[in-house]
Write a protein that holds these residues in place. Structure first.
Motif, PDB file in Angstrom:
ATOM      1  N   LYS A 252      47.295 -23.000 -31.186  1.00 32.20           N
ATOM      2  CA  LYS A 252      47.371 -23.995 -32.262  1.00 32.20           C
ATOM      3  C   LYS A 252      47.956 -25.320 -31.782  1.00 32.20           C
ATOM      4  O   LYS A 252      47.944 -26.303 -32.500  1.00 32.20           O
ATOM      5  CB  LYS A 252      48.177 -23.442 -33.436  1.00 32.20           C
ATOM      6  N   ASP A 253      48.474 -25.308 -30.574  1.00 33.87           N
ATOM      7  CA  ASP A 253      49.065 -26.539 -30.072  1.00 33.87           C
ATOM      8  C   ASP A 253      48.057 -27.504 -29.463  1.00 33.87           C
ATOM      9  O   ASP A 253      48.372 -28.648 -29.203  1.00 33.87           O
ATOM     10  CB  ASP A 253      50.141 -26.214 -29.038  1.00 33.87           C
ATOM     11  N   GLU A 254      46.848 -27.003 -29.235  1.00 32.47           N
ATOM     12  CA  GLU A 254      45.823 -27.889 -28.683  1.00 32.47           C
ATOM     13  C   GLU A 254      45.306 -28.790 -29.782  1.00 32.47           C
ATOM     14  O   GLU A 254      44.743 -28.326 -30.752  1.00 32.47           O
ATOM     15  CB  GLU A 254      44.660 -27.057 -28.133  1.00 32.47           C
ATOM     16  N   VAL A 255      45.537 -30.095 -29.648  1.00 30.61           N
ATOM     17  CA  VAL A 255      45.043 -30.971 -30.711  1.00 30.61           C
ATOM     18  C   VAL A 255      43.714 -31.619 -30.357  1.00 30.61           C
ATOM     19  O   VAL A 255      42.891 -31.863 -31.228  1.00 30.61           O
ATOM     20  CB  VAL A 255      46.070 -32.049 -31.136  1.00 30.61           C
ATOM     21  N   ILE A 256      43.513 -31.910 -29.088  1.00 29.00           N
ATOM     22  CA  ILE A 256      42.207 -32.441 -28.694  1.00 29.00           C
ATOM     23  C   ILE A 256      41.687 -31.609 -27.540  1.00 29.00           C
ATOM     24  O   ILE A 256      42.394 -31.389 -26.557  1.00 29.00           O
ATOM     25  CB  ILE A 256      42.297 -33.917 -28.244  1.00 29.00           C
ATOM     26  N   LYS A 257      40.485 -31.088 -27.702  1.00 23.23           N
ATOM     27  CA  LYS A 257      39.900 -30.294 -26.631  1.00 23.23           C
ATOM     28  C   LYS A 257      38.540 -30.876 -26.274  1.00 23.23           C
ATOM     29  O   LYS A 257      37.645 -30.928 -27.107  1.00 23.23           O
ATOM     30  CB  LYS A 257      39.758 -28.839 -27.084  1.00 23.23           C
ATOM     31  N   VAL A 258      38.440 -31.336 -25.055  1.00 26.56           N
ATOM     32  CA  VAL A 258      37.187 -31.918 -24.579  1.00 26.56           C
ATOM     33  C   VAL A 258      36.584 -30.929 -23.603  1.00 26.56           C
ATOM     34  O   VAL A 258      37.211 -30.586 -22.607  1.00 26.56           O
ATOM     35  CB  VAL A 258      37.455 -33.272 -23.876  1.00 26.56           C
ATOM     36  N   GLU A 259      35.385 -30.418 -23.923  1.00 26.81           N
ATOM     37  CA  GLU A 259      34.790 -29.396 -23.065  1.00 26.81           C
ATOM     38  C   GLU A 259      33.446 -29.856 -22.510  1.00 26.81           C
ATOM     39  O   GLU A 259      32.523 -30.097 -23.267  1.00 26.81           O
ATOM     40  CB  GLU A 259      34.575 -28.101 -23.868  1.00 26.81           C
ATOM     41  N   HIS A 260      33.372 -29.951 -21.215  1.00 19.83           N
ATOM     42  CA  HIS A 260      32.122 -30.283 -20.514  1.00 19.83           C
ATOM     43  C   HIS A 260      31.391 -31.462 -21.141  1.00 19.83           C
ATOM     44  O   HIS A 260      30.190 -31.389 -21.383  1.00 19.83           O
ATOM     45  CB  HIS A 260      31.181 -29.075 -20.468  1.00 19.83           C
TER      46      HIS A 260
ATOM     47  N   ASN B 274      30.958 -37.786 -16.929  1.00 15.14           N
ATOM     48  CA  ASN B 274      30.222 -36.710 -16.303  1.00 15.14           C
ATOM     49  C   ASN B 274      31.053 -35.431 -16.332  1.00 15.14           C
ATOM     50  O   ASN B 274      32.006 -35.290 -15.580  1.00 15.14           O
ATOM     51  CB  ASN B 274      29.896 -37.133 -14.863  1.00 15.14           C
ATOM     52  N   ASP B 275      30.692 -34.536 -17.218  1.00 18.77           N
ATOM     53  CA  ASP B 275      31.325 -33.221 -17.292  1.00 18.77           C
ATOM     54  C   ASP B 275      32.853 -33.288 -17.336  1.00 18.77           C
ATOM     55  O   ASP B 275      33.540 -32.777 -16.460  1.00 18.77           O
ATOM     56  CB  ASP B 275      30.865 -32.366 -16.108  1.00 18.77           C
ATOM     57  N   ILE B 276      33.355 -33.914 -18.389  1.00 17.26           N
ATOM     58  CA  ILE B 276      34.810 -34.057 -18.524  1.00 17.26           C
ATOM     59  C   ILE B 276      35.398 -32.860 -19.257  1.00 17.26           C
ATOM     60  O   ILE B 276      34.880 -32.438 -20.283  1.00 17.26           O
ATOM     61  CB  ILE B 276      35.138 -35.340 -19.338  1.00 17.26           C
ATOM     62  N   ASN B 277      36.474 -32.322 -18.727  1.00 14.72           N
ATOM     63  CA  ASN B 277      37.224 -31.280 -19.415  1.00 14.72           C
ATOM     64  C   ASN B 277      38.659 -31.748 -19.537  1.00 14.72           C
ATOM     65  O   ASN B 277      39.270 -32.142 -18.546  1.00 14.72           O
ATOM     66  CB  ASN B 277      37.195 -29.979 -18.615  1.00 14.72           C
ATOM     67  N   LEU B 278      39.169 -31.717 -20.745  1.00 10.72           N
ATOM     68  CA  LEU B 278      40.522 -32.233 -20.950  1.00 10.72           C
ATOM     69  C   LEU B 278      41.088 -31.594 -22.205  1.00 10.72           C
ATOM     70  O   LEU B 278      40.437 -31.544 -23.237  1.00 10.72           O
ATOM     71  CB  LEU B 278      40.446 -33.758 -21.112  1.00 10.72           C
ATOM     72  N   THR B 279      42.296 -31.087 -22.085  1.00 11.21           N
ATOM     73  CA  THR B 279      42.945 -30.526 -23.271  1.00 11.21           C
ATOM     74  C   THR B 279      44.252 -31.261 -23.483  1.00 11.21           C
ATOM     75  O   THR B 279      45.061 -31.376 -22.565  1.00 11.21           O
ATOM     76  CB  THR B 279      43.215 -29.025 -23.081  1.00 11.21           C
TER      77      THR B 279
END
Lengths: 244, 257
Positions: A2-10, A45-50
């Motif tokens: 629940k602590d993940e507020v922004i999740k950027v997947e691929h 290009n294929d960014i992953n960031l949490t």
């Protein structure tokens, strides 16, 4: 979780760059091959960031590295070509201050309109309007039309609205240079206070000093990819080294 | 159903943009909002003078007859033509801020509805002036208005979204509306159309609406429920399809504008 507020997947994003864009049907028909030269430019290009709750993240990188695009994707102004972005919580973005200000309306009316764009209800705006006016230090001018404002006053009003909407997540693009020294200090104080309150913030900035002062984490974007992600000082030092 | 939640949260924005549309249009003009009243009134005056001469019709109380058709028609054209450039004229906020994009077409249709409701006073006043009185069939007025509102919302979603991609639509609509004006029984009575052209009255949705309004305002008869139900069905299909198109296209707005 629940602590993940922004999740950027691929996430990938490319823009089509038209050299001579046919905007009308006539142009499209007449020059349908020749004139419509276009090129696909991959910006991300294929960014992953949490990003977790309470983090203050700086996105750094040279011009054209995709920082602002990433921010716009997070706000849902534009959408990715592939991949997924999930946001949990109320998000406010300050991509450009004073977007939607109406020059003929008074400062007060514009506060109402601007705050409503951020999704506030009338009641919520009314309870904040005094704070906003106080923060902007524009009390004497608040009932004048904003077209009579200087650009500094304009920015001050816009920033005051945006910072007072009580979002859980704030996305800020290159606007730390608001107003004079005194007002800038005030903005920084406000942002430090928001940080203490556990608000999540994402900045795009070129001012490395403010990154070091404020942020807990830095993400270095290069050519649409994440080059480095981690402790602010480490990343900023590496970045300065690389660009120097 | 997320869209309803979003719209509810942004209700203040919806309210202010409707207000801005209604009030802002006449801002800085001497008569202000009075223009939402004067505009149709003057238009009626012009048509009421010209058409009886050209058409040589012998419709009784022609002004009321005309008014009952022209006002809902203005409601339609205002909503459709403004929808065609609503995103272009709001480029600055669309590109900079997130908000549910549906708000803009909805506020266009709603503000034209408000203008329409204000202007309905004219028909009522004229009916009284000409001594025609009012019929109790007026209780069905809200039903017809609601169906027309849904119908126009559907069109507005489609038109506003497509114009972002093809700017020509804006100009095309101007012409299309002019043609449609004559294909709709506004200045004439649908019954006087020669048989071979009656098909137009069957295919033109606006003809059903105008006929319904005219029944309750002018002829003082029960509106044709078959026609209204048909329009309701069409409107529901239109708003669903229109919204789906809108939702798909809106993702590219910030890039296309």
């Amino acid at each position: 979780m629940k602590d993940e507020v922004i999740k950027v997947e691929h996430v990938s994003k490319s823009f089509t760059v038209y050299f001579d864009k046919a905007n009308t049907i006539k142009e499209k028909l007449l020059f349908f091959k020749k004139r419509n030269k276009k090129e696909k430019r991959i910006v991300l290009n294929d960014i992953n960031l949490t990003i977790n709750k309470g983090e203050v993240v700086a996105l750094i990188g040279t011009n054209g590295s995709g920082k602002s695009t990433l921010l716009k994707l997070m706000t849902r102004i534009i959408y990715p070509n592939s991949g997924k972005i999930t946001v949990n919580g109320k998000l406010t973005s300050l991509l450009e201050l004073g977007a939607g200000f109406h020059p003929d309306f008074s400062g007060r009316e514009n506060i109402y309109f601007n705050a409503s764009i951020f999704g506030l209800t009338k009641k919520e705006i009314e309870s904040r309007v005094e704070d906003i006016i106080e923060f902007s230090e524009l009390r004497d001018f608040i009932d004048n039309p904003v077209r009579t404002y200087s650009s500094g006053m304009y920015m001050r009003l816009a920033f005051s609205v945006a910072i007072n909407v009580d979002a859980e997540i704030l996305l800020i693009d290159e606007i730390l240079s608001v107003g004079d020294q005194h007002f800038q200090e005030k903005c920084f104080d406000k942002m430090r206070q928001l940080k203490k309150e556990g608000k999540t913030m994402v900045f795009v900035t070129h001012s490395m000093q403010s990154v070091k002062d404020l942020c807990t984490r830095a993400v270095w974007l290069y050519d649409g990819k994440i080059k480095m992600d981690g402790d602010t000082n480490e990343v900023v030092d590496k970045y300065i080294e690389a660009t120097a | 159903m997320k869209v309803f939640k979003d719209l509810y949260q942004y209700r203040e924005l919806l309210k202010t943009s409707v207000k801005k549309e209604v009030r802002g249009r006449y801002k800085n003009s001497f008569f202000g909002v009075l223009w939402s009243f004067l505009n149709p009134l003057l238009q009626i005056a012009v048509y009421a003078i010209i058409f009886p001469i050209i058409l040589k019709n012998n419709i009784e109380n022609y002004v009321v007859f005309l008014c009952a058709g022209l006002l809902p028609w203005t409601f339609f054209t205002a909503a459709v033509s403004q929808s065609s450039f609503i995103f272009i004229s709001n480029t600055n906020i669309v590109k900079k801020v997130y908000f549910p994009r549906e708000i803009l077409p909805i506020s266009v249709v709603t503000s034209s509805l408000i203008n329409f409701l204000i202007s309905v006073i004219i028909v009522i006043a004229l009916s009284l002036v000409y001594g025609m009185g009012l019929s109790w069939y007026l209780v069905f007025f809200p039903i017809i208005v609601i169906v027309q509102y849904i119908f126009q919302l559907g069109i507005s979603f489609i038109v506003s979204a497509i114009t972002v991609y093809f700017r020509d639509i804006e100009h095309f609509i101007g012409i299309a509306l002019q043609v449609l004006f004559y294909a709709t029984p506004i200045v004439y009575d649908a019954a006087t159309i020669p048989g071979s052209f009656q098909i137009i009255m069957k295919l033109n949705p606006m003809a059903y609406f105008i006929t319904a309004y005219r029944s309750i305002f002018y002829y003082h008869t029960m509106p044709d429920w078959g026609g209204i139900l048909l329009m309701l069905a069409l409107s529901i299909v239109l708003i669903v399809v229109g919204y789906l198109i809108f939702r798909k296209l809106q993702k590219g707005f910030a890039e296309e504008l």
